[in-house]
Design a protein around this motif. Structure first.
Motif, PDB file in Angstrom:
ATOM      1  N   ALA A   1       1.739   9.302  -6.261  1.00 62.45           N
ATOM      2  CA  ALA A   1       1.638  10.106  -5.873  1.00 62.45           C
ATOM      3  C   ALA A   1       2.625  11.430  -7.065  1.00 62.45           C
ATOM      4  O   ALA A   1       3.491  12.341  -7.232  1.00 62.45           O
TER       5      ALA A   1
ATOM      6  N   ASP B   1       0.811  -1.528   0.527  1.00 61.35           N
ATOM      7  CA  ASP B   1      -0.091   0.200  -0.465  1.00 61.35           C
ATOM      8  C   ASP B   1       0.918   1.355  -0.082  1.00 61.35           C
ATOM      9  O   ASP B   1       0.733   2.118  -0.862  1.00 61.35           O
ATOM     10  N   ALA B   2       2.036   1.334   0.378  1.00 64.54           N
ATOM     11  CA  ALA B   2       2.996   2.261   0.625  1.00 64.54           C
ATOM     12  C   ALA B   2       3.418   2.485   0.287  1.00 64.54           C
ATOM     13  O   ALA B   2       3.629   3.774  -0.965  1.00 64.54           O
TER      14      ALA B   2
ATOM     15  N   GLU C   1      -6.512   2.123  -4.716  1.00 61.45           N
ATOM     16  CA  GLU C   1      -5.849   3.189  -6.248  1.00 61.45           C
ATOM     17  C   GLU C   1      -5.266   1.874  -7.195  1.00 61.45           C
ATOM     18  O   GLU C   1      -3.792   2.045  -6.891  1.00 61.45           O
TER      19      GLU C   1
ATOM     20  N   THR D   1       0.927   3.780  -3.004  1.00 60.11           N
ATOM     21  CA  THR D   1       0.850   5.636  -2.987  1.00 60.11           C
ATOM     22  C   THR D   1       1.698   6.517  -3.880  1.00 60.11           C
ATOM     23  O   THR D   1       1.645   7.576  -3.417  1.00 60.11           O
TER      24      THR D   1
END
Length: 244
Positions: A71, A63-64, A142, A67
């Motif tokens: 970005a 997940d990290a 996402e 993310t």
């Protein structure tokens, strides 16, 4: 004092050369590769999937990483491009063309005969390992990229590791200087490492998937090469102290 016409002492180097790829030797190599795959599958089912701490860590890191990628749109483009460039069929097609070209020039005939079967069998065993373990892929909130099939072990990580090891073995006798061999190893290792990171930051594999891919790819390839290669005398050369 020795006379000037007395021959200088020489040392004989030894290097690895492929054995003749007989059917039984290929069979033994493939069976050992299959054993390495089965051990990896057992670890996947009995350790990775059975451990809640491993699964939780995998999900947090995945997940990290996604993310972080989302970005940075430029990074997503790079990740997707690298993913396409390191598809297993692309790597093995390039490796096969290179091995065939060098073999036709009379440079690495036996190496080419070992490398292509090992690559194809390793690819097939990696797919079989996925089916045995049956781990679902990550499902980030996402998704950057949707990939089909199971997650463990990472096919990209497994096959890039196999392909890069075989590339080093194929080109090793042609890279005669220490610096060229160093660059060859570092370049191959970098491709495999970047491929592993690519799978994690795209969110299509967990960290344990790529670690397992590197380990099983290395184990299968090393096992096949240990059976397929043998040490034999190389050219003689004067001792280091007597060189100019």
């Amino acid at each position: 004092m020795p006379s000037s016409d007395e021959p200088e002492p020489t040392t004989q180097t030894r290097h690895l050369e492929p054995r003749r790829p007989s059917p039984w030797r290929l069979l033994v190599a493939f069976l050992v590769m299959a054993a390495a795959m089965l051990v990896t599958a057992w670890v996947g089912k009995q350790v990775v999937l059975a451990s809640s701490s491993v699964r939780d860590l995998d999900e947090r890191v995945s997940d990290a990483a996604v993310t972080f990628s989302l970005a940075r749109p430029w990074l997503v483009d790079l990740l997707l491009g690298w993913s396409h460039a390191t598809e297993p069929w692309v790597l093995y097609l390039l490796l096969t063309v290179l091995a065939g070209g060098l073999a036709l020039r009379g440079l690495v005939q036996r190496r080419a005969l070992w490398i292509v079967p090992v690559a194809l069998v390793g690819w097939g065993l990696a797919v079989l390992c996925k089916l045995i373990v049956g781990r679902p892929r990550p499902v980030p909130e996402e998704a950057i990229k949707h990939s089909l099939g199971y997650s463990y072990p990472s096919g990209h990580a497994t096959n890039s590791t196999i392909a890069m090891i075989l590339l080093v073995v194929l080109l090793w006798p042609l890279a005669r200087r220490a610096w060229s061999r160093t660059l060859l190893v570092l370049g191959a290792a970098s491709v495999a490492a970047l491929t592993c990171l690519d799978r994690i930051f795209l969110g299509v594999h967990y960290p344990s998937d790529v670690v397992a891919g590197v380990l099983v790819g290395s184990a299968m390839t090393a096992a096949a090469l240990l059976i397929g290669l043998r040490r034999q005398p190389g050219p003689t050369r004067p001792p280091r102290s007597s060189r100019a």
